[in-house]
Design a protein around this motif. Structure first.
Motif, PDB file in Angstrom:
ATOM      1  N   ARG A 173      10.944   4.278   4.975  1.00 58.73           N
ATOM      2  CA  ARG A 173      11.456   3.036   5.568  1.00 58.73           C
ATOM      3  C   ARG A 173      10.720   1.828   5.017  1.00 58.73           C
ATOM      4  NH1 ARG A 173      10.358  -0.197  10.000  1.00 58.73           N
ATOM      5  NH2 ARG A 173      12.200  -1.181  10.940  1.00 58.73           N
ATOM      6  N   GLN A 174       9.403   1.924   4.856  1.00 58.02           N
ATOM      7  CA  GLN A 174       8.631   0.800   4.319  1.00 58.02           C
ATOM      8  C   GLN A 174       9.039   0.489   2.878  1.00 58.02           C
ATOM      9  OE1 GLN A 174       6.553  -1.197   6.027  1.00 58.02           O
ATOM     10  NE2 GLN A 174       7.066   0.018   7.852  1.00 58.02           N
TER      11      GLN A 174
ATOM     12  N   ARG B 288       0.830  -1.204   0.000  1.00 54.08           N
ATOM     13  CA  ARG B 288       0.000   0.000   0.000  1.00 54.08           C
ATOM     14  C   ARG B 288       0.871   1.262   0.000  1.00 54.08           C
ATOM     15  NH1 ARG B 288      -3.298  -3.356   3.633  1.00 54.08           N
ATOM     16  NH2 ARG B 288      -5.247  -3.852   2.540  1.00 54.08           N
ATOM     17  N   CYS B 289       1.950   1.228   0.762  1.00 53.65           N
ATOM     18  CA  CYS B 289       2.880   2.365   0.774  1.00 53.65           C
ATOM     19  C   CYS B 289       3.505   2.560  -0.606  1.00 53.65           C
ATOM     20  CB  CYS B 289       3.978   2.136   1.819  1.00 53.65           C
ATOM     21  SG  CYS B 289       3.387   2.245   3.531  1.00 53.65           S
TER      22      CYS B 289
ATOM     23  N   GLY C  25       6.312  12.944   0.087  1.00 50.65           N
ATOM     24  CA  GLY C  25       5.607  13.783   1.059  1.00 50.65           C
ATOM     25  C   GLY C  25       4.106  13.696   0.891  1.00 50.65           C
ATOM     26  N   ARG C  26       3.615  13.825  -0.366  1.00 50.12           N
ATOM     27  CA  ARG C  26       2.169  13.754  -0.612  1.00 50.12           C
ATOM     28  C   ARG C  26       1.634  12.353  -0.347  1.00 50.12           C
ATOM     29  NH1 ARG C  26       3.436  17.267  -5.052  1.00 50.12           N
ATOM     30  NH2 ARG C  26       3.517  15.484  -6.481  1.00 50.12           N
ATOM     31  N   ALA C  27       2.427  11.338  -0.699  1.00 52.41           N
ATOM     32  CA  ALA C  27       1.994   9.956  -0.456  1.00 52.41           C
ATOM     33  C   ALA C  27       1.871   9.684   1.038  1.00 52.41           C
ATOM     34  CB  ALA C  27       2.977   8.986  -1.088  1.00 52.41           C
ATOM     35  N   ALA C  28       2.844  10.187   1.822  1.00 55.34           N
ATOM     36  CA  ALA C  28       2.801   9.998   3.275  1.00 55.34           C
ATOM     37  C   ALA C  28       1.588  10.709   3.870  1.00 55.34           C
ATOM     38  CB  ALA C  28       4.089  10.517   3.899  1.00 55.34           C
ATOM     39  N   GLN C  29       1.303  11.914   3.359  1.00 55.27           N
ATOM     40  CA  GLN C  29       0.137  12.650   3.847  1.00 55.27           C
ATOM     41  C   GLN C  29      -1.149  11.894   3.523  1.00 55.27           C
ATOM     42  OE1 GLN C  29      -0.245  16.567   2.148  1.00 55.27           O
ATOM     43  NE2 GLN C  29      -1.561  17.300   3.796  1.00 55.27           N
ATOM     44  N   HIS C  30      -1.221  11.319   2.342  1.00 52.26           N
ATOM     45  CA  HIS C  30      -2.397  10.532   1.945  1.00 52.26           C
ATOM     46  C   HIS C  30      -2.592   9.324   2.861  1.00 52.26           C
ATOM     47  CE1 HIS C  30      -5.348   8.609  -0.645  1.00 52.26           C
ATOM     48  NE2 HIS C  30      -4.614   7.504  -0.630  1.00 52.26           N
ATOM     49  N   LEU C  31      -1.488   8.713   3.276  1.00 49.77           N
ATOM     50  CA  LEU C  31      -1.552   7.532   4.154  1.00 49.77           C
ATOM     51  C   LEU C  31      -1.568   7.898   5.626  1.00 49.77           C
ATOM     52  CD1 LEU C  31       1.017   5.246   2.286  1.00 49.77           C
ATOM     53  CD2 LEU C  31      -1.477   5.008   2.290  1.00 49.77           C
TER      54      LEU C  31
END
Length: 305
Positions: free
Chosen positions: A34-35, A7-8, A19-25
């Motif tokens: 790290r993932q 998923r990550c 950054g945007r992907a982390a915010q979405h998750l």
């Protein structure tokens, strides 16, 4: 390779911006990175090409994105199917409670009629006192209960009055009054009376006391018992007589004879109210289906009460 890592990866691959992907998750960019690194180490290949200005997929990353989307879609479909089956299974189960006389008189014909219309619903039955059944509705342990309506009803519960149970008298089979077609309170004024516990069964206790008060008499109470079945067994041992709801006759005990009680005036003192109770504002198709059957057959059930 874990689903969380996939998923990550998909989020990062679709955004091409950590950054945007982390915010979405809803996670930190460092945790997302790290993932991704763990996934790359596990697969033994680089999935992203990183520069100071941009992030792009490698050839292996592009291949994995296609496969990862398919895998996650399949997992989501399985999860959704299982959740739907679980909800459907819960909808096919109905947990009901009933006071003892209702469990003996109302519930059997109601279940027969309900199952003929809704064979897909599994019904679980608990027999107990009103003071124990109502809290079980509030905790979610019961969906519906047939109880004595309390004087002070909890506002979280919905009550629907159903019927009034008729009072009769239980005698030892060879008692001098047991052969009568009917009796009056004056006939049993001197008899040893067996009554339920006032704290746990206030309605059943008051049935005896208020009937005598209405007739200007005082009952001679010799024994208090918690359960109605126990009271009937004590009657069979000739310990005394008891005023009980008519549906108590369904509790098969040898050595006991039930005689109708003839009152000088009609009124609520000679009858026990029965009501349906459920959690106010709750949505339960199985419960509503049973209430619909009950409503349609109530007149027939009430004739036997």
């Amino acid at each position: 390779m874990e689903l969380h890592q996939l998923r990550c990866f998909v989020a990062a691959a679709e955004q091409l911006h950590f950054g945007r992907a982390a915010q979405h998750l809803q996670m930190l960019p460092s945790a997302l990175g790290r993932q991704i690194r763990l996934l790359e180490e596990d697969l033994g290949t680089r999935l992203f090409a990183r520069t100071t200005r941009a992030v792009s997929l490698t050839e292996d990353g592009t291949t994995l994105l296609r496969d990862a989307r398919a895998i996650l879609a399949k997992v989501e479909a399985v999860e959704s199917n299982l959740r739907n089956r679980s909800r459907a299974g819960a909808a096919r189960r109905l947990r009901i409670g009933a006071v003892d006389s209702a469990a003996a008189g109302l519930v059997p014909p109601l279940l027969r009629d309900f199952r003929s219309r809704h064979p897909e619903v599994s019904v679980q039955l608990l027999e107990d006192k009103t003071v124990r059944l109502l809290p079980k509705i509030l905790t979610g342990a019961l969906d519906l209960a047939f109880v004595r309506p309390p004087d002070r009803a909890d506002k979280r519960l919905e009550f629907r009055p159903l019927l009034q149970e008729t009072a009769i008298v239980a005698f030892p089979q060879r008692h001098a009054l047991a052969a009568r077609k009917s009796i009056t309170l004056a006939d049993i004024a001197g008899e040893a009376m067996l009554v339920p516990d006032r704290r746990s069964r206030p309605d059943s206790y008051n049935l005896t006391v208020k009937l005598f008060e209405q007739a200007g008499l005082t009952p001679r109470i010799v024994q208090v018992a918690d359960e109605k079945q126990t009271i009937i067994n004590l009657v069979a041992t000739k310990l005394g007589v008891a005023i009980v709801p008519r549906w108590t006759t369904r509790m098969a005990v040898s050595g006991v004879r039930f005689v109708p009680l003839r009152l000088r005036q009609s009124g609520p003192a000679g009858r026990l109210p029965l009501a349906a109770a459920w959690l106010r504002g709750s949505n339960d198709p199985a419960r509503d289906a049973m209430l619909a059957v009950l409503e349609g057959r109530l007149r027939s059930y009430a004739r036997e009460a």
